[in-house]
Design a protein around this motif. Sequence first.
Motif, PDB file in Angstrom:
ATOM      1  N   THR A 270       0.828  -1.199   0.000  1.00  0.00           N
ATOM      2  CA  THR A 270       0.000   0.000   0.000  1.00  0.00           C
ATOM      3  C   THR A 270       0.861   1.247   0.000  1.00  0.00           C
ATOM      4  OG1 THR A 270      -1.772   1.204   1.158  1.00  0.00           O
ATOM      5  CG2 THR A 270      -0.216  -0.008   2.544  1.00  0.00           C
ATOM      6  N   GLU A 271       0.414   2.265  -0.749  1.00  0.00           N
ATOM      7  CA  GLU A 271       1.102   3.555  -0.787  1.00  0.00           C
ATOM      8  C   GLU A 271       0.141   4.607  -1.327  1.00  0.00           C
ATOM      9  OE1 GLU A 271       4.437   3.300  -3.400  1.00  0.00           O
ATOM     10  OE2 GLU A 271       3.236   2.996  -5.203  1.00  0.00           O
ATOM     11  N   LEU A 272       0.475   5.855  -1.072  1.00  0.00           N
ATOM     12  CA  LEU A 272      -0.303   6.973  -1.602  1.00  0.00           C
ATOM     13  C   LEU A 272       0.548   7.728  -2.611  1.00  0.00           C
ATOM     14  CD1 LEU A 272      -2.940   8.781  -1.278  1.00  0.00           C
ATOM     15  CD2 LEU A 272      -1.481  10.249   0.136  1.00  0.00           C
ATOM     16  N   SER A 273      -0.004   7.933  -3.812  1.00  0.00           N
ATOM     17  CA  SER A 273       0.657   8.734  -4.838  1.00  0.00           C
ATOM     18  C   SER A 273      -0.136  10.024  -5.042  1.00  0.00           C
ATOM     19  CB  SER A 273       0.730   7.967  -6.163  1.00  0.00           C
ATOM     20  OG  SER A 273       1.426   6.748  -6.010  1.00  0.00           O
ATOM     21  N   ARG A 274       0.574  11.068  -5.439  1.00  0.00           N
ATOM     22  CA  ARG A 274      -0.073  12.358  -5.688  1.00  0.00           C
ATOM     23  C   ARG A 274       0.658  13.082  -6.811  1.00  0.00           C
ATOM     24  NH1 ARG A 274      -1.407  17.427  -1.548  1.00  0.00           N
ATOM     25  NH2 ARG A 274      -1.030  19.091  -3.073  1.00  0.00           N
ATOM     26  N   ARG A 275      -0.135  13.688  -7.697  1.00  0.00           N
ATOM     27  CA  ARG A 275       0.425  14.587  -8.701  1.00  0.00           C
ATOM     28  C   ARG A 275      -0.358  15.890  -8.687  1.00  0.00           C
ATOM     29  NH1 ARG A 275       2.211  12.057 -14.392  1.00  0.00           N
ATOM     30  NH2 ARG A 275       2.993  14.219 -14.489  1.00  0.00           N
ATOM     31  N   ASP A 276       0.384  17.000  -8.770  1.00  0.00           N
ATOM     32  CA  ASP A 276      -0.223  18.325  -8.762  1.00  0.00           C
ATOM     33  C   ASP A 276      -0.208  18.984 -10.137  1.00  0.00           C
ATOM     34  OD1 ASP A 276      -0.633  18.276  -5.927  1.00  0.00           O
ATOM     35  OD2 ASP A 276       1.490  18.761  -5.658  1.00  0.00           O
ATOM     36  N   ASP A 277       0.324  18.284 -11.134  1.00  0.00           N
ATOM     37  CA  ASP A 277       0.628  18.929 -12.408  1.00  0.00           C
ATOM     38  C   ASP A 277      -0.152  18.369 -13.588  1.00  0.00           C
ATOM     39  OD1 ASP A 277       1.846  16.445 -12.198  1.00  0.00           O
ATOM     40  OD2 ASP A 277       3.579  17.012 -13.396  1.00  0.00           O
ATOM     41  N   LEU A 283      -4.229  15.386  -7.625  1.00  0.00           N
ATOM     42  CA  LEU A 283      -4.847  14.096  -7.883  1.00  0.00           C
ATOM     43  C   LEU A 283      -4.182  13.053  -6.998  1.00  0.00           C
ATOM     44  CD1 LEU A 283      -6.849  12.395  -9.508  1.00  0.00           C
ATOM     45  CD2 LEU A 283      -5.057  12.068 -11.229  1.00  0.00           C
ATOM     46  N   TYR A 284      -4.989  12.372  -6.202  1.00  0.00           N
ATOM     47  CA  TYR A 284      -4.508  11.345  -5.278  1.00  0.00           C
ATOM     48  C   TYR A 284      -4.862   9.953  -5.803  1.00  0.00           C
ATOM     49  CZ  TYR A 284      -4.110  15.126  -1.814  1.00  0.00           C
ATOM     50  OH  TYR A 284      -3.786  16.276  -1.146  1.00  0.00           O
ATOM     51  N   ASP A 285      -3.946   9.019  -5.618  1.00  0.00           N
ATOM     52  CA  ASP A 285      -4.164   7.608  -5.943  1.00  0.00           C
ATOM     53  C   ASP A 285      -3.725   6.799  -4.730  1.00  0.00           C
ATOM     54  OD1 ASP A 285      -4.159   4.989  -6.852  1.00  0.00           O
ATOM     55  OD2 ASP A 285      -2.802   5.347  -8.538  1.00  0.00           O
ATOM     56  N   LEU A 286      -4.694   6.261  -3.987  1.00  0.00           N
ATOM     57  CA  LEU A 286      -4.382   5.423  -2.836  1.00  0.00           C
ATOM     58  C   LEU A 286      -4.451   3.963  -3.255  1.00  0.00           C
ATOM     59  CD1 LEU A 286      -3.679   5.000   0.114  1.00  0.00           C
ATOM     60  CD2 LEU A 286      -6.114   5.191   0.672  1.00  0.00           C
ATOM     61  N   THR A 287      -3.306   3.302  -3.215  1.00  0.00           N
ATOM     62  CA  THR A 287      -3.217   1.894  -3.570  1.00  0.00           C
ATOM     63  C   THR A 287      -3.398   1.052  -2.321  1.00  0.00           C
ATOM     64  OG1 THR A 287      -1.675   2.383  -5.361  1.00  0.00           O
ATOM     65  CG2 THR A 287      -1.744   0.111  -4.575  1.00  0.00           C
ATOM     66  N   SER A 288      -4.358   0.115  -2.359  1.00  0.00           N
ATOM     67  CA  SER A 288      -4.551  -0.828  -1.259  1.00  0.00           C
ATOM     68  C   SER A 288      -4.421  -2.242  -1.796  1.00  0.00           C
ATOM     69  CB  SER A 288      -5.918  -0.645  -0.602  1.00  0.00           C
ATOM     70  OG  SER A 288      -6.107  -1.616   0.414  1.00  0.00           O
ATOM     71  N   ILE A 298       9.436  -3.582  -2.974  1.00  0.00           N
ATOM     72  CA  ILE A 298       8.609  -2.457  -3.395  1.00  0.00           C
ATOM     73  C   ILE A 298       9.305  -1.665  -4.496  1.00  0.00           C
ATOM     74  CG2 ILE A 298       7.586  -0.291  -2.608  1.00  0.00           C
ATOM     75  CD1 ILE A 298       7.220  -1.661   0.143  1.00  0.00           C
ATOM     76  N   SER A 299       8.561  -1.362  -5.544  1.00  0.00           N
ATOM     77  CA  SER A 299       9.117  -0.656  -6.700  1.00  0.00           C
ATOM     78  C   SER A 299       9.280   0.826  -6.421  1.00  0.00           C
ATOM     79  CB  SER A 299       8.186  -0.842  -7.910  1.00  0.00           C
ATOM     80  OG  SER A 299       8.021  -2.202  -8.213  1.00  0.00           O
ATOM     81  N   PRO A 300      10.187   1.492  -7.137  1.00  0.00           N
ATOM     82  CA  PRO A 300      10.320   2.950  -6.998  1.00  0.00           C
ATOM     83  C   PRO A 300       9.082   3.654  -7.539  1.00  0.00           C
ATOM     84  CG  PRO A 300      11.658   2.138  -8.816  1.00  0.00           C
ATOM     85  CD  PRO A 300      11.133   0.926  -8.105  1.00  0.00           C
ATOM     86  N   ASN A 301       8.833   4.857  -7.040  1.00  0.00           N
ATOM     87  CA  ASN A 301       7.686   5.644  -7.482  1.00  0.00           C
ATOM     88  C   ASN A 301       7.932   7.094  -7.079  1.00  0.00           C
ATOM     89  OD1 ASN A 301       5.227   6.856  -8.020  1.00  0.00           O
ATOM     90  ND2 ASN A 301       4.125   5.807  -6.382  1.00  0.00           N
ATOM     91  N   LYS A 302       8.271   7.932  -8.032  1.00  0.00           N
ATOM     92  CA  LYS A 302       8.616   9.313  -7.685  1.00  0.00           C
ATOM     93  C   LYS A 302       7.417  10.134  -7.243  1.00  0.00           C
ATOM     94  CE  LYS A 302       8.508  11.283 -12.375  1.00  0.00           C
ATOM     95  NZ  LYS A 302       9.345  11.887 -13.432  1.00  0.00           N
ATOM     96  N   TYR A 303       6.203   9.591  -7.453  1.00  0.00           N
ATOM     97  CA  TYR A 303       5.002  10.307  -7.022  1.00  0.00           C
ATOM     98  C   TYR A 303       4.469   9.793  -5.682  1.00  0.00           C
ATOM     99  CZ  TYR A 303       5.227  11.871 -11.842  1.00  0.00           C
ATOM    100  OH  TYR A 303       5.648  12.406 -13.027  1.00  0.00           O
ATOM    101  N   ARG A 304       5.219   8.917  -5.041  1.00  0.00           N
ATOM    102  CA  ARG A 304       4.812   8.399  -3.723  1.00  0.00           C
ATOM    103  C   ARG A 304       4.868   9.533  -2.704  1.00  0.00           C
ATOM    104  NH1 ARG A 304       8.542   4.134  -2.793  1.00  0.00           N
ATOM    105  NH2 ARG A 304       7.159   2.814  -4.057  1.00  0.00           N
ATOM    106  N   ARG A 305       3.799   9.679  -1.923  1.00  0.00           N
ATOM    107  CA  ARG A 305       3.721  10.721  -0.914  1.00  0.00           C
ATOM    108  C   ARG A 305       3.472  10.143   0.479  1.00  0.00           C
ATOM    109  NH1 ARG A 305       5.819  12.529  -4.532  1.00  0.00           N
ATOM    110  NH2 ARG A 305       5.340  14.424  -5.737  1.00  0.00           N
ATOM    111  N   SER A 306       3.863   8.902   0.673  1.00  0.00           N
ATOM    112  CA  SER A 306       3.725   8.230   1.966  1.00  0.00           C
ATOM    113  C   SER A 306       4.805   7.172   2.045  1.00  0.00           C
ATOM    114  CB  SER A 306       2.348   7.571   2.095  1.00  0.00           C
ATOM    115  OG  SER A 306       2.258   6.436   1.223  1.00  0.00           O
ATOM    116  N   ASP A 307       4.929   6.537   3.193  1.00  0.00           N
ATOM    117  CA  ASP A 307       5.697   5.306   3.230  1.00  0.00           C
ATOM    118  C   ASP A 307       4.913   4.230   2.493  1.00  0.00           C
ATOM    119  OD1 ASP A 307       7.774   6.402   4.743  1.00  0.00           O
ATOM    120  OD2 ASP A 307       6.781   5.928   6.639  1.00  0.00           O
TER     121      ASP A 307
END
Length: 353
Positions: A270-277, A283-288, A298-307
């Motif tokens: 699980t992680e939270l991604s966010r893009r402002d652009d 725009l939030y994407d919460l992965t569960s 766990i894969s890299p993700n430059k838009y991750r905004r959480s652990d």
Amino acid sequence: MLTLRKVLSSVLFIAFSQVVVADAEDTTVSKIAFGSCAKESKDQPIWTAVLAEEPDVFVFLGDNIYADTYDPAVIEKKYQKLAEKPGFKMLRERVDVIATWDDHDYGQNDAGVENPIKRESKKAMLDFWGVAEDSPRRGREGGIYGAYYFGDGEHRVQVLLLDLRWNRTKLKEVGTFRKFWRNFKNVGPYAPVEDENAVFLGEAQWQWLEQELQKPAKIRIVGSSLQLLADFTGWESWSNYPRELQRLFDLVKKHEIEGLLVISGDTHWTELSRRDDVIGYPLYDLTSSGLTEEWHQISPNKYRRSDAYAEANFGLITIDWEAQPVEITMEARDVRGKTMISQQTTLDELSFD
């Protein structure tokens, strides 16, 4: 000729599959739980924590069973096994449940348009989840995508469940040497698809999505079986089809669609991604993922905004309709109900003003 065993199997499957979403348009919802990746052969202690939150709706985002078969009878048996789980049975008794699929309940790992049993899989899936016989989800040739509405007026919530399997053309794999190296490193064999004729959602689903997004709603939740914002392309994600991802962003901007959130699954963390652009507001994407499955690389993700947490989890969206402006809290919870990720936003933030 039908054998007694086959007849009994069909009867049991139908009996286990009677779950119907109530006439929810008259019901204001304030808690929407969701999750993905529930292996039917494993214990599922997560349901105790889910039920403790007393959600109004639970959204299954795919890999709801692990069928991995070309035999439709196997799919039905695995759905039966899920239906027999005590916590899952209790969930169906207490909570409105809606679902889309991902590859493992569709048929095979990473499968797309080529799945030879997709029509049989569709029938088994829609039967099990209690989708009405007259639902558009049954009649569409282009997949099982569907829209659900809860509440009305100022409390109207739209949930859009996408189908990322039925029409999707072949993924692009990296070269042989690079694929061998990446498999050794366990970082996945895929790269972005550059073919302009490649298909992800399919044109009929795009037209449907554009029409649904223009219908009245205060909060819009896009249910995607794959991560939408994460930028890593080694495994399956929207980022493997960059033209389609940009098309979604352009669609939202074109019609100035407000109040949009994304929920996704598939990853086994699980992680939270966010893009402002990309659309004019955050725009939030919460992965569960997953309800039972855990993947610790766990894969890299430059838009991750959480652990990121590789533990069994479920997602939860809580809406405070009384707050001014309306407050929305997106969370991931573990099997004990402990909060792992929490992000608060408001309807004012999810707007073009």
